[in-house]
Design a protein around this motif. Structure first.
Motif, PDB file in Angstrom:
ATOM      1  N   TYR A 279       0.826  -1.199   0.000  1.00  0.00           N
ATOM      2  CA  TYR A 279       0.000   0.000   0.000  1.00  0.00           C
ATOM      3  C   TYR A 279       0.865   1.255   0.000  1.00  0.00           C
ATOM      4  CZ  TYR A 279      -3.520   3.364   1.738  1.00  0.00           C
ATOM      5  OH  TYR A 279      -4.353   4.448   1.910  1.00  0.00           O
ATOM      6  N   ILE A 280       1.799   1.305   0.945  1.00  0.00           N
ATOM      7  CA  ILE A 280       2.649   2.493   1.061  1.00  0.00           C
ATOM      8  C   ILE A 280       3.573   2.629  -0.147  1.00  0.00           C
ATOM      9  CG2 ILE A 280       4.497   3.560   2.421  1.00  0.00           C
ATOM     10  CD1 ILE A 280       3.033   2.574   4.923  1.00  0.00           C
TER      11      ILE A 280
ATOM     12  N   SER B  63       2.905   1.672  -3.133  1.00  0.00           N
ATOM     13  CA  SER B  63       2.100   2.098  -4.285  1.00  0.00           C
ATOM     14  C   SER B  63       1.802   3.590  -4.240  1.00  0.00           C
ATOM     15  CB  SER B  63       0.786   1.311  -4.341  1.00  0.00           C
ATOM     16  OG  SER B  63      -0.095   1.705  -3.307  1.00  0.00           O
ATOM     17  N   VAL B  64       1.840   4.169  -3.036  1.00  0.00           N
ATOM     18  CA  VAL B  64       1.654   5.616  -2.910  1.00  0.00           C
ATOM     19  C   VAL B  64       2.977   6.330  -3.182  1.00  0.00           C
ATOM     20  CG1 VAL B  64       0.905   7.504  -1.428  1.00  0.00           C
ATOM     21  CG2 VAL B  64      -0.180   5.268  -1.213  1.00  0.00           C
ATOM     22  N   PHE B  65       4.058   5.856  -2.571  1.00  0.00           N
ATOM     23  CA  PHE B  65       5.394   6.406  -2.821  1.00  0.00           C
ATOM     24  C   PHE B  65       5.943   5.767  -4.097  1.00  0.00           C
ATOM     25  CE2 PHE B  65       5.002   7.568   1.582  1.00  0.00           C
ATOM     26  CZ  PHE B  65       5.873   8.617   1.792  1.00  0.00           C
ATOM     27  N   VAL B  66       5.314   6.071  -5.219  1.00  0.00           N
ATOM     28  CA  VAL B  66       5.633   5.352  -6.453  1.00  0.00           C
ATOM     29  C   VAL B  66       6.989   5.745  -7.020  1.00  0.00           C
ATOM     30  CG1 VAL B  66       4.238   6.990  -7.783  1.00  0.00           C
ATOM     31  CG2 VAL B  66       4.797   4.774  -8.750  1.00  0.00           C
ATOM     32  N   SER B  67       7.282   7.052  -7.117  1.00  0.00           N
ATOM     33  CA  SER B  67       8.574   7.536  -7.597  1.00  0.00           C
ATOM     34  C   SER B  67       8.630   9.041  -7.356  1.00  0.00           C
ATOM     35  CB  SER B  67       8.769   7.247  -9.086  1.00  0.00           C
ATOM     36  OG  SER B  67       7.966   8.108  -9.867  1.00  0.00           O
ATOM     37  N   PRO B  68       9.830   9.620  -7.241  1.00  0.00           N
ATOM     38  CA  PRO B  68       9.925  11.068  -7.026  1.00  0.00           C
ATOM     39  C   PRO B  68       9.196  11.871  -8.101  1.00  0.00           C
ATOM     40  CG  PRO B  68      12.041  10.042  -6.589  1.00  0.00           C
ATOM     41  CD  PRO B  68      11.146   8.972  -7.181  1.00  0.00           C
ATOM     42  N   GLU B  69       9.407  11.513  -9.354  1.00  0.00           N
ATOM     43  CA  GLU B  69       8.811  12.281 -10.449  1.00  0.00           C
ATOM     44  C   GLU B  69       7.287  12.210 -10.421  1.00  0.00           C
ATOM     45  OE1 GLU B  69       8.784  12.475 -15.356  1.00  0.00           O
ATOM     46  OE2 GLU B  69      10.069  11.035 -14.319  1.00  0.00           O
ATOM     47  N   LYS B  70       6.737  10.997 -10.286  1.00  0.00           N
ATOM     48  CA  LYS B  70       5.285  10.836 -10.307  1.00  0.00           C
ATOM     49  C   LYS B  70       4.634  11.445  -9.068  1.00  0.00           C
ATOM     50  CE  LYS B  70       5.124   6.829 -13.354  1.00  0.00           C
ATOM     51  NZ  LYS B  70       4.732   5.411 -13.524  1.00  0.00           N
ATOM     52  N   ASN B  71       5.268  11.283  -7.912  1.00  0.00           N
ATOM     53  CA  ASN B  71       4.713  11.881  -6.693  1.00  0.00           C
ATOM     54  C   ASN B  71       4.718  13.397  -6.761  1.00  0.00           C
ATOM     55  OD1 ASN B  71       6.007   9.218  -4.680  1.00  0.00           O
ATOM     56  ND2 ASN B  71       3.858   9.672  -5.025  1.00  0.00           N
ATOM     57  N   ARG B  72       5.794  13.954  -7.286  1.00  0.00           N
ATOM     58  CA  ARG B  72       5.885  15.415  -7.388  1.00  0.00           C
ATOM     59  C   ARG B  72       4.793  15.953  -8.321  1.00  0.00           C
ATOM     60  NH1 ARG B  72      10.492  15.547  -9.142  1.00  0.00           N
ATOM     61  NH2 ARG B  72      11.613  15.763  -7.178  1.00  0.00           N
TER      62      ARG B  72
ATOM     63  N   LEU C 132       7.975  16.480  -0.400  1.00  0.00           N
ATOM     64  CA  LEU C 132       7.805  17.406  -1.521  1.00  0.00           C
ATOM     65  C   LEU C 132       8.397  18.772  -1.190  1.00  0.00           C
ATOM     66  CD1 LEU C 132       6.459  17.792  -4.334  1.00  0.00           C
ATOM     67  CD2 LEU C 132       4.443  18.619  -3.115  1.00  0.00           C
ATOM     68  N   MET C 133       8.193  19.237   0.031  1.00  0.00           N
ATOM     69  CA  MET C 133       8.712  20.538   0.444  1.00  0.00           C
ATOM     70  C   MET C 133      10.234  20.540   0.547  1.00  0.00           C
ATOM     71  SD  MET C 133       6.105  22.529   0.608  1.00  0.00           S
ATOM     72  CE  MET C 133       5.464  21.573  -0.779  1.00  0.00           C
ATOM     73  N   MET C 134      10.817  19.371   0.801  1.00  0.00           N
ATOM     74  CA  MET C 134      12.284  19.262   0.879  1.00  0.00           C
ATOM     75  C   MET C 134      12.928  19.415  -0.498  1.00  0.00           C
ATOM     76  SD  MET C 134      13.272  18.786   4.027  1.00  0.00           S
ATOM     77  CE  MET C 134      14.887  18.019   3.884  1.00  0.00           C
ATOM     78  N   ASP C 135      12.173  19.002  -1.548  1.00  0.00           N
ATOM     79  CA  ASP C 135      12.650  19.093  -2.929  1.00  0.00           C
ATOM     80  C   ASP C 135      13.970  18.348  -3.119  1.00  0.00           C
ATOM     81  OD1 ASP C 135      12.410  19.857  -5.577  1.00  0.00           O
ATOM     82  OD2 ASP C 135      13.562  21.690  -5.305  1.00  0.00           O
ATOM     83  N   ARG C 136      14.014  17.132  -2.575  1.00  0.00           N
ATOM     84  CA  ARG C 136      15.206  16.288  -2.714  1.00  0.00           C
ATOM     85  C   ARG C 136      14.786  14.872  -3.079  1.00  0.00           C
ATOM     86  NH1 ARG C 136      19.360  16.725   2.184  1.00  0.00           N
ATOM     87  NH2 ARG C 136      20.139  14.930   0.994  1.00  0.00           N
ATOM     88  N   ASP C 137      15.057  14.494  -4.330  1.00  0.00           N
ATOM     89  CA  ASP C 137      14.682  13.166  -4.795  1.00  0.00           C
ATOM     90  C   ASP C 137      15.389  12.065  -4.024  1.00  0.00           C
ATOM     91  OD1 ASP C 137      13.209  14.563  -6.606  1.00  0.00           O
ATOM     92  OD2 ASP C 137      14.160  13.723  -8.402  1.00  0.00           O
ATOM     93  N   ASP C 138      16.605  12.347  -3.574  1.00  0.00           N
ATOM     94  CA  ASP C 138      17.383  11.317  -2.889  1.00  0.00           C
ATOM     95  C   ASP C 138      16.786  10.936  -1.534  1.00  0.00           C
ATOM     96  OD1 ASP C 138      18.306  14.046  -2.232  1.00  0.00           O
ATOM     97  OD2 ASP C 138      19.668  13.023  -0.850  1.00  0.00           O
ATOM     98  N   LEU C 139      15.866  11.740  -1.014  1.00  0.00           N
ATOM     99  CA  LEU C 139      15.240  11.442   0.271  1.00  0.00           C
ATOM    100  C   LEU C 139      13.899  10.722   0.122  1.00  0.00           C
ATOM    101  CD1 LEU C 139      15.923  14.714   2.308  1.00  0.00           C
ATOM    102  CD2 LEU C 139      17.086  12.507   2.489  1.00  0.00           C
ATOM    103  N   HIS C 140      13.501  10.449  -1.092  1.00  0.00           N
ATOM    104  CA  HIS C 140      12.204   9.815  -1.339  1.00  0.00           C
ATOM    105  C   HIS C 140      12.102   8.459  -0.640  1.00  0.00           C
ATOM    106  CE1 HIS C 140       9.034   7.757  -3.775  1.00  0.00           C
ATOM    107  NE2 HIS C 140       8.482   8.961  -3.757  1.00  0.00           N
ATOM    108  N   GLU C 141      13.107   7.624  -0.797  1.00  0.00           N
ATOM    109  CA  GLU C 141      13.099   6.305  -0.167  1.00  0.00           C
ATOM    110  C   GLU C 141      13.138   6.420   1.355  1.00  0.00           C
ATOM    111  OE1 GLU C 141      15.614   2.099  -0.178  1.00  0.00           O
ATOM    112  OE2 GLU C 141      16.099   3.679  -1.620  1.00  0.00           O
ATOM    113  N   PHE C 142      13.901   7.378   1.863  1.00  0.00           N
ATOM    114  CA  PHE C 142      13.977   7.590   3.311  1.00  0.00           C
ATOM    115  C   PHE C 142      12.594   7.919   3.877  1.00  0.00           C
ATOM    116  CE2 PHE C 142      14.027  10.781   6.694  1.00  0.00           C
ATOM    117  CZ  PHE C 142      14.680  10.095   7.705  1.00  0.00           C
ATOM    118  N   TYR C 143      11.866   8.811   3.211  1.00  0.00           N
ATOM    119  CA  TYR C 143      10.541   9.194   3.700  1.00  0.00           C
ATOM    120  C   TYR C 143       9.544   8.048   3.570  1.00  0.00           C
ATOM    121  CZ  TYR C 143      11.466  14.068   4.776  1.00  0.00           C
ATOM    122  OH  TYR C 143      11.930  15.227   5.364  1.00  0.00           O
ATOM    123  N   ARG C 144       9.700   7.252   2.532  1.00  0.00           N
ATOM    124  CA  ARG C 144       8.821   6.089   2.387  1.00  0.00           C
ATOM    125  C   ARG C 144       9.021   5.108   3.538  1.00  0.00           C
ATOM    126  NH1 ARG C 144      10.624   2.898  -2.339  1.00  0.00           N
ATOM    127  NH2 ARG C 144      11.938   1.911  -0.768  1.00  0.00           N
ATOM    128  N   GLU C 145      10.291   4.817   3.852  1.00  0.00           N
ATOM    129  CA  GLU C 145      10.576   3.892   4.940  1.00  0.00           C
ATOM    130  C   GLU C 145      10.175   4.469   6.295  1.00  0.00           C
ATOM    131  OE1 GLU C 145      11.540   0.699   4.598  1.00  0.00           O
ATOM    132  OE2 GLU C 145      11.154   1.185   2.492  1.00  0.00           O
TER     133      GLU C 145
END
Length: 206
Positions: free
Chosen positions: A89-90, A92-101, A173-186
């Protein structure tokens, strides 16, 4: 049947164009002509399928939220255990930086208008009702499996799951850092897991 299919495809083309336009330009800057330009069709074609910009945007919000919900449903159906369903579930929501943005740029614009637009509120409420149904299903399965706290109300806890998910995504999204996407998902996953395992977690009064 062929005509209907072509008509449906054309409508989806216009909606996707509207999605791209709102994402890049912002809600207020989008017009029917802008949508037509993004779709690479005439303004008349857009107007043929939709009476006004407002009609396009209403259908866009319906289309977007249903598309997201269907993907989430498909993801959890592939798993059997509650924990795996929650992961799916999570993810599928945190799909990718580009798509989430792209999605949240559009979605947050809609939310900003929702307080003054009852139609947007109704569509958004249906979306959250659908999301809460997913959360409720996962919670109840986890309680049946003896993994999640039994004293949690699935009805009241499911909306909190979605609130945590959206909160983490908006913060990312407010951080504007793609490299943190996985960190926020976890981090999101761990927070939700803690919520469901901790019998002392805040539960609203009935």
């Amino acid at each position: 049947m062929v005509r209907y299919k072509k008509s449906e495809e054309k409508q989806k083309l216009v909606l996707y164009a509207a999605f791209q336009a709102v994402s890049e330009l912002g809600f207020d800057s989008v017009t029917l002509q802008v949508i037509a330009d993004y779709a690479k069709v005439s303004k008349g074609v857009v107007h043929y399928y939709f009476e006004s910009k407002e009609t396009v945007l209403i259908e866009l919000l319906k289309w977007l939220t249903m598309k997201i919900y269907e993907k989430e449903c498909a993801a959890i159906k592939l798993e059997e255990s509650a924990v795996k369903k929650l992961h799916a579930y999570i993810s599928s929501v945190f799909v990718s930086p580009e798509k989430n943005r792209t999605f949240y740029r559009v979605y947050l614009d809609f939310l900003a208008k929702a307080s003054r637009n009852p139609v947007y509120r109704e569509i958004n409420q249906q979306f959250y009702d659908n999301c809460n149904a997913i959360g409720k299903e996962i919670i109840q399965l986890g309680q049946k499996e003896g993994i999640f706290a039994l004293n949690l109300s699935a009805e009241q806890t499911a909306p909190q799951i979605r609130a945590v998910i959206d909160g983490y995504l908006i913060q990312w999204l407010m951080m504007d850092r793609d490299d943190l996407h996985e960190f926020y998902r976890e981090a999101c996953l761990q927070t939700v897991m803690s919520m469901l395992n901790n019998s002392g977690f805040f539960e609203p009064k009935k």
